[in-house]
Write an enzyme that holds these catalytic residues in place. Structure first.
Site, mmCIF file in Angstrom:
data_model
loop_
_atom_site.group_PDB
_atom_site.id
_atom_site.type_symbol
_atom_site.label_atom_id
_atom_site.label_comp_id
_atom_site.label_asym_id
_atom_site.label_seq_id
_atom_site.Cartn_x
_atom_site.Cartn_y
_atom_site.Cartn_z
ATOM 1 N N GLU A 386 42.745 33.183 43.366
ATOM 2 C CA GLU A 386 43.758 33.950 42.789
ATOM 3 C C GLU A 386 44.169 35.154 43.650
ATOM 4 O OE1 GLU A 386 43.251 35.015 38.541
ATOM 5 O OE2 GLU A 386 45.482 35.084 38.291
ATOM 6 N N HIS A 415 20.644 19.988 33.633
ATOM 7 C CA HIS A 415 20.695 20.852 32.609
ATOM 8 C C HIS A 415 22.104 21.556 32.857
ATOM 9 C CE1 HIS A 415 16.416 20.377 32.462
ATOM 10 N NE2 HIS A 415 16.466 20.655 33.745
ATOM 11 N N LYS A 532 53.132 29.991 34.096
ATOM 12 C CA LYS A 532 53.354 30.635 32.501
ATOM 13 C C LYS A 532 54.558 30.567 32.110
ATOM 14 C CE LYS A 532 49.451 33.884 32.256
ATOM 15 N NZ LYS A 532 49.185 35.228 32.022
HETATM 16 O O1 G6P Z 1 43.398 39.021 29.813
HETATM 17 P P1 G6P Z 1 44.593 37.957 29.738
HETATM 18 O O2 G6P Z 1 45.966 39.150 29.859
HETATM 19 O O3 G6P Z 1 44.718 37.472 28.603
HETATM 20 O O4 G6P Z 1 44.837 37.397 30.996
HETATM 21 C C1 G6P Z 1 43.812 36.019 31.273
HETATM 22 C C2 G6P Z 1 44.162 35.442 32.724
HETATM 23 O O5 G6P Z 1 45.439 35.318 32.660
HETATM 24 C C3 G6P Z 1 46.137 34.524 33.718
HETATM 25 O O6 G6P Z 1 45.561 33.430 34.129
HETATM 26 C C4 G6P Z 1 45.948 35.543 35.028
HETATM 27 O O7 G6P Z 1 46.323 34.974 36.312
HETATM 28 C C5 G6P Z 1 44.438 35.980 35.180
HETATM 29 O O8 G6P Z 1 44.329 37.024 35.996
HETATM 30 C C6 G6P Z 1 43.911 36.643 33.611
HETATM 31 O O9 G6P Z 1 42.606 36.849 33.866
#
Ligand code: G6P
Length: 619
Positions: A386, A415, A532
């Site tokens: 990432e 395990h 997203k």
């Molecule tokens: O902690 P949050 O805001 O729920 O985000 C959870 C995750 O979301 C995405 O996958 C981002 O790329 C991550 O870097 C982050 O850790």
């Protein structure tokens, strides 16, 4: 599995496992389905320093230097081993880079780039906007030494939060805070709900450091898979009444986490339990999650900071967090050195650059020879991929950087906690690594202490079980090298909160330095945001599809629609394939949707709803 006892006490470093709870604290902010700027403007000092140097591409030098091949003469190899061996005496950590074939010429070529990377890192620690796209500081290093924070207010926030978490954990352990339906009892389980950086770190640490029989067991919901969620809830059974649910989301709006919470709250309702008396929120102040927890009066809320990314939020509260912080802080001190040979993170970055030609041409295979470190590769996968997997550099040039990371544990696959790991045998890995496609370099993680003192025994004359594990690691390393497969070896004395903190800090810094070497922003994730956003668009389209089908199904007689008709009425003819997938998924899940025809011939399908919703139609 982690537990809550003795949270903040300092523990002797030889204690093998620690009764601690994982309560991750400091996470990166991200919105549910947000739109983020993709711009790669050069804002940071980090960018400015490294940008010019990045124009001198070392790949030419690399190619020339690589022509010589790897050193095979045993005497010369031993000299190289001794010459390059890094040792952190106090931490008992070693880094061996001798099996990476970089030349002196290459090291000299890279020296100015490293100096620029060190300068950028110094500026970052002083509070520069090192994440220019998001206009953010990058402060995970302050978490282990609050005095480094650029403003006194930040220092106070860090210290206050840590104290508050430690006190809360002590109160849970002592039974001062108890589940309402078990007035005499204590919490026996932790259910951690979160994803990405809000899950991987806690999972790794829980696996690495939890004791054999913890008073509080920890389990995770880290996906929006209903089957997985049901499984976790079912396994809790009646113990749901004594489960502390810790919901972790920096942004407080990540859909997977929100869904996990809603599912768990439903399970509480069905069991006649009051969720608010057992829920804890760890999130950025005033986020959706924070506000929900405040309004509903959850047991506790703990803050996360804007300036810490999820994947660098591993210095979370729990699992003797203070010891982990000490380990990380000691490693931070070591990795501030501007002398390449004395800086283990810089040495790692050098090896990565050499092995991957500075363009990610090889994959990083992580092989810890210790069951409890199994999840280290999964954790590093997020941290490295990432951070380094970026389309543009800091000057806006398309570079498509990154290093792929995957791993397993040596020497067997027994395990393992889940099916993914169970099906992957290290032996199948090694077969390909030694003889197959040469597209990787290996990182061995070696743990010297096999068992706590006094517990070892010889299962053959002069040979212990741990000797076998050691032999497997050394044998594999040699066999790979003999076939020109390069490797790095990181050695720690044992798996303790301190050494785990040091390992995490070592890799966090290596990632930051490597990012400077290749001139990218390691601290944003525009690609994830794009995924997203696209997911949000799919759900919006699903709503339109349902509205269109509802309207047709409310007609007398009902009007079944072809996919083309649905797409047209949704004003989305270009999305016909997605509409087909939406209908296929809904039909498979008893969603009152009837699809006539053959799903294998999408054009033959006619779709309508089993029930018409007049309220929705006239809404
Ligand atoms: O902690 P949050 O805001 O729920 O985000 C959870 C995750 O979301 C995405 O996958 C981002 O790329 C991550 O870097 C982050 O850790």
């Amino acid at each position: 599995m982690a537990s809550l006892s003795g949270l903040c006490s300092s523990s002797p470093s030889l204690k093998p496992k620690h009764d601690r709870v994982v309560i991750p604290l400091f996470h990166k902010y991200s919105l549910a389905f947000p739109t983020r700027s993709n711009s790669c403007s050069k804002l940071s000092v980090a960018g400015e320093v490294s940008a010019d140097l990045s124009k001198t591409n070392s790949v030419g030098v690399l190619k020339k230097a690589k022509q010589g091949g790897l050193e095979k003469d045993p005497k010369a190899l031993w000299r190289r081993y001794v010459d390059w061996l890094y040792q952190h005496k106090e931490l008992g950590l070693y880094l061996d880079v001798s099996r990476i074939g970089f030349s002196d010429e290459f090291v000299a070529e890279m020296e100015p780039r490293f100096q620029a990377a060190f300068k950028a890192m110094e500026d970052l620690e002083k509070g520069a906007i090192a994440n220019p796209d998001e206009g953010r500081m990058v402060g995970h290093y302050w978490l282990r030494n609050a005095k480094l924070a650029p403003k006194p207010i930040l220092q106070v926030q860090i210290e206050k939060t840590l104290d508050a978490v430690c006190k809360f954990a002590d109160d849970v352990i002592s039974g001062k805070i108890k589940p309402p339906s078990y007035p005499e009892g204590r919490f026996t389980q932790i259910l951690s709900v979160g994803i990405g950086g809000s899950a991987l770190g806690p999972q790794f640490v829980a696996e690495a450091l939890a004791p054999d029989n913890p008073p509080l067991k920890i389990r995770f919901i880290d996906n929006t898979d209903p089957g997985g969620i049901d499984h976790q809830v079912a396994q809790l059974g009646p113990e749901l009444a004594s489960t502390l649910v810790i919901v972790i989301s920096k942004s407080g709006g990540t859909p997977e986490t929100r869904n996990g919470l809603l599912e768990v709250q439903k399970a509480f309702r069905e069991a006649g339990l009051d969720f608010s008396k057992q829920g804890v929120a760890i999130t950025q102040e005033n986020s959706l999650l924070d506000n929900t927890a405040r309004i509903e009066g959850w047991v506790a809320r703990f803050p996360m900071f804007d300036w810490v990314g999820g994947r660098t939020s591993e210095m979370s509260a729990g699992i003797d967090i203070r010891e982990m912080l000490v380990g990380a802080s000691m490693m931070d001190n070591a990795t501030r050195s501007r002398v390449l040979k004395d800086n283990p993170a810089a040495l790692l970055a050098l090896c990565w650059y050499w092995a991957c030609d500075g363009v990610g041409s090889k994959d990083m295979v992580i092989l810890p020879y210790k069951d409890s470190l199994l999840l280290f590769s999964r954790y590093l996968q997020q941290l490295v991929m990432e951070s380094l997997g970026k389309e543009f550099d800091l000057d806006g040039n398309r570079v498509n950087q990154g290093i792929s990371v995957y791993g397993n544990k040596g020497s067997t696959d027994q395990h393992a906690p889940d099916a993914t790991f169970r099906v992957l045998s290290i032996y199948s890995y090694i077969q390909q690594l030694r003889e197959g496609v040469h597209n990787f370099f290996v990182t061995f993680i070696e743990v010297l202490r096999d068992r706590p003192p006094g517990h070892d025994w010889e299962l053959e004359p002069g040979v212990t079980c741990g000797d076998y594990l050691f032999g497997m690691l050394q044998g594999t390393r040699s066999a790979l090298y003999a076939n020109d497969r390069e490797s790095v070896t990181v050695t720690v004395q044992e798996v303790t909160p301190r050494s785990v903190g040091a390992l995490v800090a070592l890799y966090e810094r290596a990632v930051g330095l490597y990012a400077s070497l290749v001139n990218i922003n390691a601290y944003h994730q525009p690609g994830v945001e794009a995924g997203k956003k696209a997911a949000g668009e799919v759900l919006a389209l699903q709503k339109r599809v349902l509205a269109v089908l509802n309207e047709a199904s409310c007609k007398e007689p009902v009007e079944p629609l072809t996919l083309e008709e649905v797409a047209e009425r949704c004003h989305a003819p270009e999305d016909i394939e997605m509409i087909y997938k939406i209908i296929e998924h809904m039909a498979a899940n008893d969603r009152a949707l009837i699809a006539e025809g053959d799903c294998g011939s999408p054009n033959s399908l006619k779709v309508f709803l089993g029930e018409c919703n007049l309220d929705e139609l006239y809404a």
